[in-house]
Design a protein around this motif. Structure first.
Motif, PDB file in Angstrom:
ATOM      1  N   LEU A 337     -30.701  19.293  55.517  1.00  0.00           N
ATOM      2  CA  LEU A 337     -32.048  19.655  55.087  1.00  0.00           C
ATOM      3  C   LEU A 337     -32.319  19.129  53.677  1.00  0.00           C
ATOM      4  CD1 LEU A 337     -34.707  21.163  55.602  1.00  0.00           C
ATOM      5  CD2 LEU A 337     -33.627  23.214  54.648  1.00  0.00           C
ATOM      6  N   LEU A 338     -31.334  19.235  52.789  1.00  0.00           N
ATOM      7  CA  LEU A 338     -31.491  18.714  51.434  1.00  0.00           C
ATOM      8  C   LEU A 338     -31.613  17.197  51.442  1.00  0.00           C
ATOM      9  CD1 LEU A 338     -28.946  20.945  49.446  1.00  0.00           C
ATOM     10  CD2 LEU A 338     -31.448  21.019  49.335  1.00  0.00           C
ATOM     11  N   MET A 339     -30.906  16.535  52.344  1.00  0.00           N
ATOM     12  CA  MET A 339     -31.053  15.090  52.476  1.00  0.00           C
ATOM     13  C   MET A 339     -32.472  14.740  52.901  1.00  0.00           C
ATOM     14  SD  MET A 339     -27.404  14.259  54.334  1.00  0.00           S
ATOM     15  CE  MET A 339     -27.822  12.565  54.709  1.00  0.00           C
ATOM     16  N   TYR A 340     -33.018  15.506  53.823  1.00  0.00           N
ATOM     17  CA  TYR A 340     -34.399  15.269  54.261  1.00  0.00           C
ATOM     18  C   TYR A 340     -35.377  15.485  53.112  1.00  0.00           C
ATOM     19  CZ  TYR A 340     -38.909  16.038  56.406  1.00  0.00           C
ATOM     20  OH  TYR A 340     -40.244  15.972  56.696  1.00  0.00           O
ATOM     21  N   ILE A 341     -35.205  16.600  52.406  1.00  0.00           N
ATOM     22  CA  ILE A 341     -36.110  16.889  51.290  1.00  0.00           C
ATOM     23  C   ILE A 341     -35.998  15.804  50.224  1.00  0.00           C
ATOM     24  CG2 ILE A 341     -36.625  18.510  49.421  1.00  0.00           C
ATOM     25  CD1 ILE A 341     -35.664  20.761  51.261  1.00  0.00           C
ATOM     26  N   GLY A 342     -34.772  15.346  49.969  1.00  0.00           N
ATOM     27  CA  GLY A 342     -34.577  14.325  48.952  1.00  0.00           C
ATOM     28  C   GLY A 342     -35.269  13.019  49.285  1.00  0.00           C
ATOM     29  N   THR A 343     -35.249  12.629  50.566  1.00  0.00           N
ATOM     30  CA  THR A 343     -35.887  11.370  50.946  1.00  0.00           C
ATOM     31  C   THR A 343     -37.403  11.474  50.966  1.00  0.00           C
ATOM     32  OG1 THR A 343     -35.695  11.915  53.302  1.00  0.00           O
ATOM     33  CG2 THR A 343     -33.902  10.658  52.317  1.00  0.00           C
ATOM     34  N   THR A 344     -37.941  12.662  51.218  1.00  0.00           N
ATOM     35  CA  THR A 344     -39.392  12.824  51.268  1.00  0.00           C
ATOM     36  C   THR A 344     -39.991  13.161  49.905  1.00  0.00           C
ATOM     37  OG1 THR A 344     -39.097  15.141  51.921  1.00  0.00           O
ATOM     38  CG2 THR A 344     -39.387  13.534  53.678  1.00  0.00           C
ATOM     39  N   ALA A 345     -39.237  13.897  49.075  1.00  0.00           N
ATOM     40  CA  ALA A 345     -39.733  14.267  47.747  1.00  0.00           C
ATOM     41  C   ALA A 345     -39.369  13.237  46.687  1.00  0.00           C
ATOM     42  CB  ALA A 345     -39.176  15.638  47.351  1.00  0.00           C
ATOM     43  N   ASP A 346     -38.664  12.180  47.097  1.00  0.00           N
ATOM     44  CA  ASP A 346     -38.277  11.099  46.184  1.00  0.00           C
ATOM     45  C   ASP A 346     -37.439  11.622  45.027  1.00  0.00           C
ATOM     46  OD1 ASP A 346     -38.154   8.441  45.570  1.00  0.00           O
ATOM     47  OD2 ASP A 346     -39.966   8.435  44.349  1.00  0.00           O
ATOM     48  N   TRP A 347     -36.440  12.465  45.356  1.00  0.00           N
ATOM     49  CA  TRP A 347     -35.519  12.943  44.327  1.00  0.00           C
ATOM     50  C   TRP A 347     -34.715  11.770  43.763  1.00  0.00           C
ATOM     51  CZ3 TRP A 347     -32.838  17.748  46.953  1.00  0.00           C
ATOM     52  CH2 TRP A 347     -33.757  18.797  47.005  1.00  0.00           C
ATOM     53  N   PRO A 348     -34.212  11.910  42.530  1.00  0.00           N
ATOM     54  CA  PRO A 348     -33.267  10.903  42.021  1.00  0.00           C
ATOM     55  C   PRO A 348     -32.033  10.854  42.925  1.00  0.00           C
ATOM     56  CG  PRO A 348     -34.081  12.281  40.236  1.00  0.00           C
ATOM     57  CD  PRO A 348     -34.564  12.904  41.517  1.00  0.00           C
ATOM     58  N   GLY A 349     -31.745   9.687  43.441  1.00  0.00           N
ATOM     59  CA  GLY A 349     -30.633   9.584  44.382  1.00  0.00           C
ATOM     60  C   GLY A 349     -31.014   9.927  45.790  1.00  0.00           C
ATOM     61  N   GLN A 350     -32.248  10.397  45.991  1.00  0.00           N
ATOM     62  CA  GLN A 350     -32.770  10.746  47.307  1.00  0.00           C
ATOM     63  C   GLN A 350     -31.843  11.665  48.099  1.00  0.00           C
ATOM     64  OE1 GLN A 350     -33.812   6.881  49.023  1.00  0.00           O
ATOM     65  NE2 GLN A 350     -35.931   7.298  48.484  1.00  0.00           N
ATOM     66  N   TYR A 351     -31.051  11.101  48.992  1.00  0.00           N
ATOM     67  CA  TYR A 351     -30.218  11.918  49.872  1.00  0.00           C
ATOM     68  C   TYR A 351     -28.877  12.292  49.252  1.00  0.00           C
ATOM     69  CZ  TYR A 351     -28.149   7.326  50.751  1.00  0.00           C
ATOM     70  OH  TYR A 351     -27.568   6.089  50.604  1.00  0.00           O
ATOM     71  N   LEU A 352     -28.539  11.733  48.076  1.00  0.00           N
ATOM     72  CA  LEU A 352     -27.224  11.985  47.488  1.00  0.00           C
ATOM     73  C   LEU A 352     -26.991  13.451  47.109  1.00  0.00           C
ATOM     74  CD1 LEU A 352     -26.690   8.779  45.313  1.00  0.00           C
ATOM     75  CD2 LEU A 352     -25.793   9.317  47.591  1.00  0.00           C
ATOM     76  N   PRO A 353     -27.999  14.195  46.595  1.00  0.00           N
ATOM     77  CA  PRO A 353     -27.753  15.622  46.336  1.00  0.00           C
ATOM     78  C   PRO A 353     -27.337  16.387  47.597  1.00  0.00           C
ATOM     79  CG  PRO A 353     -29.718  14.911  45.177  1.00  0.00           C
ATOM     80  CD  PRO A 353     -29.314  13.769  46.065  1.00  0.00           C
ATOM     81  N   GLY A 354     -27.961  16.038  48.722  1.00  0.00           N
ATOM     82  CA  GLY A 354     -27.573  16.681  49.974  1.00  0.00           C
ATOM     83  C   GLY A 354     -26.165  16.324  50.397  1.00  0.00           C
ATOM     84  N   VAL A 355     -25.810  15.047  50.199  1.00  0.00           N
ATOM     85  CA  VAL A 355     -24.455  14.606  50.532  1.00  0.00           C
ATOM     86  C   VAL A 355     -23.432  15.310  49.652  1.00  0.00           C
ATOM     87  CG1 VAL A 355     -22.881  12.633  50.540  1.00  0.00           C
ATOM     88  CG2 VAL A 355     -25.212  12.369  51.396  1.00  0.00           C
ATOM     89  N   ALA A 356     -23.738  15.416  48.349  1.00  0.00           N
ATOM     90  CA  ALA A 356     -22.813  16.077  47.422  1.00  0.00           C
ATOM     91  C   ALA A 356     -22.648  17.551  47.786  1.00  0.00           C
ATOM     92  CB  ALA A 356     -23.323  15.936  45.989  1.00  0.00           C
ATOM     93  N   PHE A 357     -23.755  18.214  48.083  1.00  0.00           N
ATOM     94  CA  PHE A 357     -23.695  19.625  48.479  1.00  0.00           C
ATOM     95  C   PHE A 357     -22.856  19.777  49.742  1.00  0.00           C
ATOM     96  CE2 PHE A 357     -25.285  23.017  51.219  1.00  0.00           C
ATOM     97  CZ  PHE A 357     -25.177  24.122  50.386  1.00  0.00           C
ATOM     98  N   GLY A 358     -23.083  18.899  50.721  1.00  0.00           N
ATOM     99  CA  GLY A 358     -22.334  18.978  51.963  1.00  0.00           C
ATOM    100  C   GLY A 358     -20.849  18.729  51.765  1.00  0.00           C
ATOM    101  N   ALA A 359     -20.510  17.743  50.935  1.00  0.00           N
ATOM    102  CA  ALA A 359     -19.105  17.427  50.702  1.00  0.00           C
ATOM    103  C   ALA A 359     -18.385  18.576  50.014  1.00  0.00           C
ATOM    104  CB  ALA A 359     -18.993  16.150  49.860  1.00  0.00           C
ATOM    105  N   LEU A 360     -18.988  19.110  48.952  1.00  0.00           N
ATOM    106  CA  LEU A 360     -18.359  20.227  48.236  1.00  0.00           C
ATOM    107  C   LEU A 360     -18.279  21.467  49.119  1.00  0.00           C
ATOM    108  CD1 LEU A 360     -20.049  19.839  44.716  1.00  0.00           C
ATOM    109  CD2 LEU A 360     -17.688  19.270  45.347  1.00  0.00           C
ATOM    110  N   GLY A 361     -19.341  21.723  49.871  1.00  0.00           N
ATOM    111  CA  GLY A 361     -19.348  22.889  50.747  1.00  0.00           C
ATOM    112  C   GLY A 361     -18.320  22.786  51.851  1.00  0.00           C
TER     113      GLY A 361
END
Length: 384
Positions: A337-361
């Motif tokens: 979900l964070l990857m989706y939000i990142g790609t649509t909201a144009d976050w810095p790194g787009q999907y990377l925050p979601g990937v980082a959250f998923g990896a750590l989790g």
């Protein structure tokens, strides 16, 4: 959003009251099966919680149809909700019969295919496109068959993990919370005139039903939801996913202006997320089918080698195993979900925050999974 909150509260309240009533009636009239060989609970426990959840869900559908806001019940002019209700009724009736008398697996499987066929044929809820090799469209026959098998697989996947107190209700609650957020955001990102869809409505109804049933199903459970409840949850979750992802405009899926700069993720995430929220049930289902077929058995023959069984054998208590399942479901689904939000909201790194959250989790969940608090072998509630 207020309408959704109202539906969640209404469904939860009705489910809780009806669950208590069904529990009392089940005890009074001994509406529960004898303990089977594969069961280890010592006291006969009612397995008719699915009836209470079904009645509450039907009531929520009825209220939405009578709501004065035309956006809230506008989808009732389509055949889809009627087909979903008909299919749900069929699967609950067969599930209740199985919970009381243990039907042959072929009867249950036939009913599942019939229910899925009702949704795909009369409700016209089908998977028309998938982002495979670009955007791939299917013929009407392929869409019909693909939809039926997808619904049946999800139904059985959810039912297969129904082996510990509160497991299905909690996993479904988390999955539908994430899916509701996704469906709501997706309609916003597509520029829809209204954020109300049947997908988000079904997710809200399931959230309420699971909240209302958990107090009766939490360890030690007073009542199980049975096949009626688990199959119904799987059916509705599948219908919800198909209703929104199967009808997405293929042109929008690959449009970087709509779904972020990454066209690959933009095309895949709207399809991937509905699958990810049921990842653990699907994984358990796939492993069980392969394991049983390799042993020359029916893929629906019960055994004690599901993922939750293995966790118990590792030394986790019932509650710990359930909470770990909750954690895995939340981490994986929220990451996508964070990857989706990142790609649509144009976050810095787009999907990377979601990937980082998923990896750590996932690392945290893996550590907890592999290091049980105690090395005992707790009692199991049921085997599927």
């Amino acid at each position: 959003m207020k309408q959704y909150v109202f539906i969640v509260i209404l469904t939860a309240a009705l489910t809780l009251v009806l669950s208590w009533a069904v529990w009392r009636l089940s005890l009074r009239y001994k509406l529960y099966p004898a303990i089977r060989e594969r069961d280890v609970h010592k006291t006969p426990t009612p397995r008719l919680g699915g009836i209470a959840m079904y009645l509450a869900i039907v009531a929520a559908f009825a209220v939405s149809a009578m709501h004065p806001d035309p956006r809230f019940g506008s989808f009732w002019s389509d055949p889809a909700p009627w087909a979903v209700l008909a299919a749900t009724t069929l699967i609950v009736l067969v599930g209740v019969a199985d919970d009381l008398w243990d039907l042959d697996w072929t009867i249950k499987l036939g009913a599942q295919f019939l229910a899925a066929g009702i949704v795909a044929w009369f409700g016209e809820l089908q998977i028309y496109t998938l982002p495979i090799g670009g955007i791939t469209g299917f013929s009407s026959t392929v869409s019909f068959v693909l939809t039926i098998f997808s619904i049946v697989i999800v139904m059985n996947a959810v039912n297969f993990i129904d082996g510990l107190d509160g497991l299905v209700a909690g996993v479904a609650l988390i999955a539908n919370l994430v899916f509701f957020a996704y469906a709501y955001l997706l309609m916003r990102d597509m520029g829809s005139a209204t954020y109300f869809t049947m997908a988000s409505f079904i997710a809200a109804v399931l959230i309420g039903a699971c909240i209302g049933f958990l107090p009766m199903n939490w360890n030690p459970a007073k009542m199980f939801m049975g096949d009626a409840g688990a199959l119904m949850i799987g059916l509705l979750m599948a219908c919800s996913a198909v209703s929104i992802t199967g009808s997405l405009d293929p042109a929008l899926l690959g449009d970087p202006d709509q779904f972020g700069r990454s066209q690959l993720l933009g095309a895949f995430i709207p399809i991937l997320l509905p699958m990810v929220v049921v990842m653990l049930p699907l994984l358990d289902f796939g492993m069980a089918v392969l394991r049983r077929m390799r042993a020359g058995k029916s893929p629906f023959s019960p055994d004690r080698k599901h993922l939750h069984h293995r966790m118990l054998d590792m030394g986790h208590s019932d509650r710990d195993a359930v909470l770990i399942f909750y954690a895995w479901t939340a981490v994986v689904s929220l990451a996508v979900l964070l990857m989706y939000i990142g790609t649509t909201a144009d976050w810095p790194g787009q999907y990377l925050p979601g990937v980082a959250f998923g990896a750590l989790g996932c690392v945290a969940c893996l550590v907890v999974t592999l290091t049980p608090a105690r090395r005992t072998r707790p009692a199991l509630q049921e085997s599927r």
